[in-house]
Design a protein around this motif. Structure first.
Motif, PDB file in Angstrom:
ATOM      1  N   UNK A   9      72.611  52.975  80.023  1.00  0.00           N
ATOM      2  CA  UNK A   9      71.645  51.333  79.393  1.00  0.00           C
ATOM      3  C   UNK A   9      73.367  50.422  78.791  1.00  0.00           C
ATOM      4  N   UNK A  10      73.863  50.765  78.326  1.00  0.00           N
ATOM      5  CA  UNK A  10      75.452  49.335  77.539  1.00  0.00           C
ATOM      6  C   UNK A  10      75.480  48.549  78.764  1.00  0.00           C
ATOM      7  N   UNK A  11      76.031  49.844  80.247  1.00  0.00           N
ATOM      8  CA  UNK A  11      76.814  48.830  80.791  1.00  0.00           C
ATOM      9  C   UNK A  11      75.646  48.255  81.631  1.00  0.00           C
ATOM     10  N   UNK A  12      74.348  48.035  81.830  1.00  0.00           N
ATOM     11  CA  UNK A  12      73.098  47.409  82.597  1.00  0.00           C
ATOM     12  C   UNK A  12      73.420  46.169  81.172  1.00  0.00           C
ATOM     13  N   UNK A  13      73.136  46.120  80.150  1.00  0.00           N
ATOM     14  CA  UNK A  13      73.128  45.345  79.509  1.00  0.00           C
ATOM     15  C   UNK A  13      73.790  44.578  79.416  1.00  0.00           C
ATOM     16  N   UNK A  14      75.744  45.132  79.742  1.00  0.00           N
ATOM     17  CA  UNK A  14      76.065  43.946  79.706  1.00  0.00           C
ATOM     18  C   UNK A  14      76.193  42.758  80.958  1.00  0.00           C
ATOM     19  N   UNK A  15      76.000  43.897  82.153  1.00  0.00           N
ATOM     20  CA  UNK A  15      75.817  43.439  83.601  1.00  0.00           C
ATOM     21  C   UNK A  15      74.630  42.153  83.624  1.00  0.00           C
ATOM     22  N   UNK A  16      73.513  42.880  82.811  1.00  0.00           N
ATOM     23  CA  UNK A  16      71.752  41.591  82.681  1.00  0.00           C
ATOM     24  C   UNK A  16      73.247  40.185  81.629  1.00  0.00           C
ATOM     25  N   UNK A  17      73.710  40.183  80.736  1.00  0.00           N
ATOM     26  CA  UNK A  17      74.272  39.547  80.039  1.00  0.00           C
ATOM     27  C   UNK A  17      75.267  38.480  80.880  1.00  0.00           C
ATOM     28  N   UNK A  18      75.955  39.282  81.919  1.00  0.00           N
ATOM     29  CA  UNK A  18      76.735  38.579  82.728  1.00  0.00           C
ATOM     30  C   UNK A  18      75.399  37.571  83.732  1.00  0.00           C
ATOM     31  N   UNK A  19      74.452  37.895  84.044  1.00  0.00           N
ATOM     32  CA  UNK A  19      73.707  37.426  84.964  1.00  0.00           C
ATOM     33  C   UNK A  19      73.098  36.388  84.148  1.00  0.00           C
ATOM     34  N   UNK A  20      72.437  36.252  83.205  1.00  0.00           N
ATOM     35  CA  UNK A  20      71.975  35.285  82.808  1.00  0.00           C
ATOM     36  C   UNK A  20      73.222  34.134  81.355  1.00  0.00           C
ATOM     37  N   UNK A  21      74.090  34.945  81.535  1.00  0.00           N
ATOM     38  CA  UNK A  21      75.246  33.533  81.016  1.00  0.00           C
ATOM     39  C   UNK A  21      75.684  32.969  82.513  1.00  0.00           C
ATOM     40  N   UNK A  22      75.351  33.219  83.203  1.00  0.00           N
ATOM     41  CA  UNK A  22      76.530  32.917  84.509  1.00  0.00           C
ATOM     42  C   UNK A  22      76.296  31.618  84.879  1.00  0.00           C
ATOM     43  N   UNK A  23      75.217  31.200  84.507  1.00  0.00           N
ATOM     44  CA  UNK A  23      74.375  29.472  84.831  1.00  0.00           C
ATOM     45  C   UNK A  23      75.271  28.828  84.051  1.00  0.00           C
TER      46      UNK A  23
END
Length: 456
Positions: A9-23
């Motif tokens: 869960x924690x890694x997925x949250x970090x991955x999602x944060x990376x995706x939504x902050x990339x733009x």
């Protein structure tokens, strides 16, 4: 009682944060920002692997389901690396090195790539997208994580879309703190190009529509009519309104291509949802009418410039057809070896003629399908394209194979339709923030395309 988050869960949250902050930093389309994207994706992958070895992280999609696309992807990536090394036969290397050596009167380490530095950057970006896809397949299998990821993407694009529309409303021609140097008057948000932002907002339209369909499909027929209507208004309609709001953002970009491919993506999503039995045919027709109404309202509100551009010079006139023609000539000169991954700017220079009189540098072919073949050659280029097409085909099969959660492969197919069509006339899929987002959605969709038997 609070639910304790697992390591996954924690890694997925970090991955999602990376995706939504990339733009945020110019769509990650600068060397420092795509380097950070690559580093972060590599670190998250390393953390997951270590956690897996220690028994703290659990696997998602079995390796057998990833073997073929992963092998094809790694073959293409390996060829991209080999293109940068001065170890290939001289007859395979790019002519620029022979000409440069003759001009300098000394031998040079010749490579297949016309620009090894640019190829190195392209390899780095491509590797990041592959890692994001693999992480999404491993972490996006659980329903609660997939649902959280979809909602996070929808909300994030809504925020970016609201920022872009606000800047346009107050006539603020800035990208964050930087004054715009291109596309003044167009809504681009944190992106530089209007087509890239339009495609990004279009994926937001699809994500919001997917949530509306998902919430609508979750309504149990056993409940009463009044409660059903109440839940529909509370859970489904807000996402339809959000979808309409992002239609405004697509139109405000004034990208006619983005407007058209967003419509095609919505149609693909509705067809996929119908095939996946998420909605019945009459519901599909009703949603289609709603979408037409939302798009029509958006056109009336802010569509005059986009419509005017549609009646003017098209995407298949001007520089684009000449770039595509010259790209095909370049492919013919190096059909097996390619000119070097990510080197279009340098590789196209010897082929320029009077059909491209403007004194500008062309960074892309405006046809990503062609550019892949020009960069890598036919064998490796087809490997890379197949590595993407196979998971998309898996998502299509998952619509029929699965009995629940088909909304995730449906969204992946719709996003692939949007970006794949736009890739025929533009290079938006090559923008790092968009490519990373697509890899994320495709990974979740592919993971959710397999029945429970595949995990046994």
């Amino acid at each position: 009682m609070s639910h304790r988050r697992s390591a996954n869960d924690r890694i997925f949250i970090a991955l999602t944060a990376l995706i939504v902050l990339a733009p945020l930093p110019l769509a990650a389309n600068r060397a420092w920002s795509w380097s950070l994207l690559t580093l972060a994706s590599a670190l998250l992958t390393l953390i997951w692997v270590v956690g897996r070895l220690r028994g703290r992280c659990h696997p998602g999609l079995p390796a057998t389901k990833l073997a073929l696309p992963a092998t094809l992807f790694l073959m293409a990536l390996a060829w991209g690396v080999l293109q940068t090394l001065p170890i290939m036969p001289l007859s395979w290397t790019h002519p620029v090195w022979t000409e440069t050596a003759a001009a300098l009167s000394r031998p040079l380490g010749a490579t297949i790539s016309a620009n090894p530095e640019m190829s190195g950057h392209a390899v780095m970006r491509l590797g990041a997208y592959g890692l994001i896809f693999v992480l999404a397949t491993q972490l996006g299998r659980q329903r609660h994580r997939a649902a959280w990821g979809l909602k996070s993407v929808a909300v994030a694009v809504l925020v970016y879309g609201a920022y872009a529309l606000f800047c346009q409303l107050i006539e603020l021609d800035y990208i964050l703190w930087m004054k715009k140097w291109a596309y003044q008057g167009d809504a681009t948000g944190t992106f530089v190009g209007r087509a890239a932002f339009g495609a990004f907002a279009g994926i937001g339209v699809l994500a919001c529509l997917a949530l509306a369909i998902h919430r609508s499909a979750a309504q149990r027929p056993s409940i009463g009519t009044s409660e059903r209507i109440e839940r529909l208004l509370a859970r489904t309609v807000p996402w339809l309104i959000a979808s309409g709001f992002l239609w405004l953002a697509v139109l405000a970009s004034h990208s006619r291509g983005a407007f058209l491919v967003t419509g095609a993506g919505c149609l693909a999503l509705l067809i996929a949802a119908t095939i996946g039995r998420l909605v019945r045919l009459r519901q599909t027709l009703a949603l289609l009418l709603v979408l037409i109404g939302l798009a029509g309202a958006a056109v009336l509100a802010d569509g005059d410039i986009t419509l005017a551009r549609m009646s003017g010079e098209g995407d298949l006139t001007g520089d684009r057809p000449n770039l595509m023609r010259l790209t095909w000539i370049a492919i013919g000169d190096a059909p097996l070896t390619g000119h070097g991954l990510g080197t279009f700017t340098s590789a196209i220079m010897p082929y320029r003629d009077t059909s491209l009189p403007r004194p500008v540098l062309y960074n892309h072919a405006h046809n990503s399908w062609e550019e892949v073949i020009m960069d890598l050659g036919w064998p490796a280029g087809l490997c890379l394209l197949s590595a993407v097409i196979i998971p998309i085909a898996g998502c299509c099969a998952g619509l029929v194979r699965r009995r629940q959660d088909q909304i995730y492969p449906a969204l992946a197919v719709a996003a692939a339709t949007l970006l794949g069509l736009q890739a025929m006339i533009d290079f938006t899929v090559q923008i790092p923030a968009l490519a990373a987002l697509f890899a994320y959605l495709l990974g979740i969709g592919y993971s959710q395309s397999w029945s429970a038997k595949a995990y046994q």
